[in-house]
Design a protein around this motif. Sequence first.
Motif, PDB file in Angstrom:
ATOM      1  N   ILE A   1      -4.303  -1.700  -7.287  1.00 60.90           N
ATOM      2  CA  ILE A   1      -5.829  -2.087  -7.425  1.00 60.90           C
ATOM      3  C   ILE A   1      -5.967  -3.662  -7.398  1.00 60.90           C
ATOM      4  N   ARG A   2      -4.881  -4.250  -7.606  1.00 62.54           N
ATOM      5  CA  ARG A   2      -4.892  -5.656  -7.312  1.00 62.54           C
ATOM      6  C   ARG A   2      -3.697  -6.180  -6.657  1.00 62.54           C
ATOM      7  N   GLU A   3      -3.505  -7.530  -6.042  1.00 66.49           N
ATOM      8  CA  GLU A   3      -2.459  -7.892  -5.493  1.00 66.49           C
ATOM      9  C   GLU A   3      -1.262  -7.915  -6.635  1.00 66.49           C
ATOM     10  N   ILE A   4      -0.293  -7.451  -5.717  1.00 68.28           N
ATOM     11  CA  ILE A   4       1.233  -7.549  -6.554  1.00 68.28           C
ATOM     12  C   ILE A   4       2.206  -8.456  -5.730  1.00 68.28           C
ATOM     13  N   LYS A   5       2.799  -9.145  -6.295  1.00 67.31           N
ATOM     14  CA  LYS A   5       3.744 -10.161  -5.850  1.00 67.31           C
ATOM     15  C   LYS A   5       5.052  -9.326  -5.844  1.00 67.31           C
ATOM     16  N   SER A   6       6.007  -9.884  -4.726  1.00 63.69           N
ATOM     17  CA  SER A   6       7.359  -9.357  -4.781  1.00 63.69           C
ATOM     18  C   SER A   6       7.815  -9.713  -6.106  1.00 63.69           C
ATOM     19  N   GLY A   7       8.739  -8.833  -6.819  1.00 61.77           N
ATOM     20  CA  GLY A   7       9.436  -9.068  -7.850  1.00 61.77           C
ATOM     21  C   GLY A   7       8.757  -9.034  -9.135  1.00 61.77           C
TER      22      GLY A   7
ATOM     23  N   MET B   1       6.726  -6.946 -12.201  1.00 67.49           N
ATOM     24  CA  MET B   1       6.853  -5.579 -12.948  1.00 67.49           C
ATOM     25  C   MET B   1       5.679  -4.789 -12.750  1.00 67.49           C
ATOM     26  N   ILE B   2       5.486  -3.635 -12.346  1.00 65.62           N
ATOM     27  CA  ILE B   2       4.205  -2.804 -12.076  1.00 65.62           C
ATOM     28  C   ILE B   2       3.898  -2.302 -13.498  1.00 65.62           C
ATOM     29  N   SER B   3       2.633  -2.519 -13.689  1.00 67.25           N
ATOM     30  CA  SER B   3       1.884  -2.160 -15.093  1.00 67.25           C
ATOM     31  C   SER B   3       0.665  -1.148 -14.660  1.00 67.25           C
ATOM     32  N   TRP B   4       0.263  -0.565 -15.631  1.00 63.30           N
ATOM     33  CA  TRP B   4      -1.073   0.396 -15.515  1.00 63.30           C
ATOM     34  C   TRP B   4      -2.034  -0.118 -14.836  1.00 63.30           C
ATOM     35  N   GLU B   5      -2.169  -1.575 -15.168  1.00 62.88           N
ATOM     36  CA  GLU B   5      -3.404  -2.460 -14.650  1.00 62.88           C
ATOM     37  C   GLU B   5      -3.209  -2.392 -13.196  1.00 62.88           C
ATOM     38  N   ASP B   6      -2.091  -2.513 -12.432  1.00 60.74           N
ATOM     39  CA  ASP B   6      -1.835  -2.563 -11.100  1.00 60.74           C
ATOM     40  C   ASP B   6      -2.301  -1.232 -10.087  1.00 60.74           C
ATOM     41  N   LEU B   7      -2.479  -0.119 -10.902  1.00 59.91           N
ATOM     42  CA  LEU B   7      -2.350   1.119 -10.207  1.00 59.91           C
ATOM     43  C   LEU B   7      -3.791   1.807 -10.163  1.00 59.91           C
ATOM     44  N   GLY B   8      -4.136   2.354  -9.187  1.00 62.71           N
ATOM     45  CA  GLY B   8      -5.552   3.272  -9.196  1.00 62.71           C
ATOM     46  C   GLY B   8      -5.163   4.394  -8.188  1.00 62.71           C
ATOM     47  N   TYR B   9      -6.046   5.375  -8.196  1.00 63.54           N
ATOM     48  CA  TYR B   9      -5.805   6.468  -7.284  1.00 63.54           C
ATOM     49  C   TYR B   9      -6.878   6.591  -6.403  1.00 63.54           C
ATOM     50  N   LYS B  10      -6.753   7.193  -5.023  1.00 64.53           N
ATOM     51  CA  LYS B  10      -7.540   7.226  -4.217  1.00 64.53           C
ATOM     52  C   LYS B  10      -7.326   8.367  -3.164  1.00 64.53           C
ATOM     53  N   SER B  11      -8.286   9.109  -2.406  1.00 67.76           N
ATOM     54  CA  SER B  11      -7.970  10.197  -1.434  1.00 67.76           C
ATOM     55  C   SER B  11      -7.938   9.425  -0.187  1.00 67.76           C
ATOM     56  N   PRO B  12      -7.209  10.156   0.734  1.00 71.98           N
ATOM     57  CA  PRO B  12      -6.611  11.504   0.669  1.00 71.98           C
ATOM     58  C   PRO B  12      -5.317  11.400   0.042  1.00 71.98           C
ATOM     59  N   GLY B  13      -4.821  12.484  -0.239  1.00 72.92           N
ATOM     60  CA  GLY B  13      -3.557  12.603  -0.928  1.00 72.92           C
ATOM     61  C   GLY B  13      -2.243  12.176   0.077  1.00 72.92           C
TER      62      GLY B  13
ATOM     63  N   SER C   1       9.214  -4.580  -4.577  1.00 69.78           N
ATOM     64  CA  SER C   1      10.256  -5.296  -3.754  1.00 69.78           C
ATOM     65  C   SER C   1       9.668  -6.018  -2.478  1.00 69.78           C
ATOM     66  N   ARG C   2       8.287  -6.055  -2.600  1.00 75.36           N
ATOM     67  CA  ARG C   2       7.511  -6.789  -1.363  1.00 75.36           C
ATOM     68  C   ARG C   2       6.096  -7.049  -1.988  1.00 75.36           C
ATOM     69  N   PHE C   3       5.400  -8.006  -1.292  1.00 75.67           N
ATOM     70  CA  PHE C   3       3.897  -8.283  -1.756  1.00 75.67           C
ATOM     71  C   PHE C   3       3.090  -6.886  -1.221  1.00 75.67           C
ATOM     72  N   ILE C   4       2.355  -6.605  -2.099  1.00 74.17           N
ATOM     73  CA  ILE C   4       1.197  -5.381  -1.861  1.00 74.17           C
ATOM     74  C   ILE C   4       0.091  -5.954  -2.053  1.00 74.17           C
ATOM     75  N   GLN C   5      -0.850  -5.781  -1.192  1.00 72.30           N
ATOM     76  CA  GLN C   5      -2.174  -6.121  -1.094  1.00 72.30           C
ATOM     77  C   GLN C   5      -3.182  -4.996  -1.791  1.00 72.30           C
TER      78      GLN C   5
ATOM     79  N   GLY D   1      -5.311  -2.374  -2.637  1.00 77.02           N
ATOM     80  CA  GLY D   1      -6.028  -1.296  -1.932  1.00 77.02           C
ATOM     81  C   GLY D   1      -4.938  -0.748  -1.065  1.00 77.02           C
ATOM     82  N   GLU D   2      -3.774  -1.145  -1.015  1.00 83.17           N
ATOM     83  CA  GLU D   2      -2.777  -0.459  -0.119  1.00 83.17           C
ATOM     84  C   GLU D   2      -2.052   0.540  -0.830  1.00 83.17           C
ATOM     85  N   THR D   3      -1.677   1.502  -0.045  1.00 83.29           N
ATOM     86  CA  THR D   3      -0.938   2.970  -0.712  1.00 83.29           C
ATOM     87  C   THR D   3       0.446   2.365  -0.934  1.00 83.29           C
ATOM     88  N   LEU D   4       0.904   2.950  -2.047  1.00 85.74           N
ATOM     89  CA  LEU D   4       2.187   2.676  -2.460  1.00 85.74           C
ATOM     90  C   LEU D   4       3.247   3.663  -1.929  1.00 85.74           C
ATOM     91  N   THR D   5       4.554   3.333  -1.876  1.00 86.39           N
ATOM     92  CA  THR D   5       5.379   4.060  -1.130  1.00 86.39           C
ATOM     93  C   THR D   5       6.718   4.062  -2.019  1.00 86.39           C
TER      94      THR D   5
END
Length: 94
Positions: A42-48, A50-62, A79-83, A85-89
């Motif tokens: 739900i916000r930009e995450i830079k490479s390196g 640490m992921i927190s609850w404030e970084d995550l959201g949920y969207k459809s489709p599954g 492990s990389r820059f994540i924009q 709204g981007e789906t996490l893998t």
Amino acid sequence: MPKVGMKEFAYTAKGMAMAKKESKKTGKKMVIKKMGKKIVAIREIKSGDMISWEDLGYKSPGDGLSPALADDVIGKRSSRFIQAGETLTVDDFR
């Protein structure tokens, strides 16, 4: 496996696998995918970072990581820059 309600079971990896298997029999795979949710940034995450609850959201489709896996993602490093709204893998974490 502890007893859980249908809603909680649907978001587990085993529940999703069983739903996919059943959907092949009934032809309702697209319906299940549209009804499900995935984890997104739900916000930009830079490479390196640490992921927190404030970084995550949920969207459809599954069509990504199940929200049931959010606890496994929290505390991992990106492990990389994540924009936003981007789906996490699974490849996005180390």
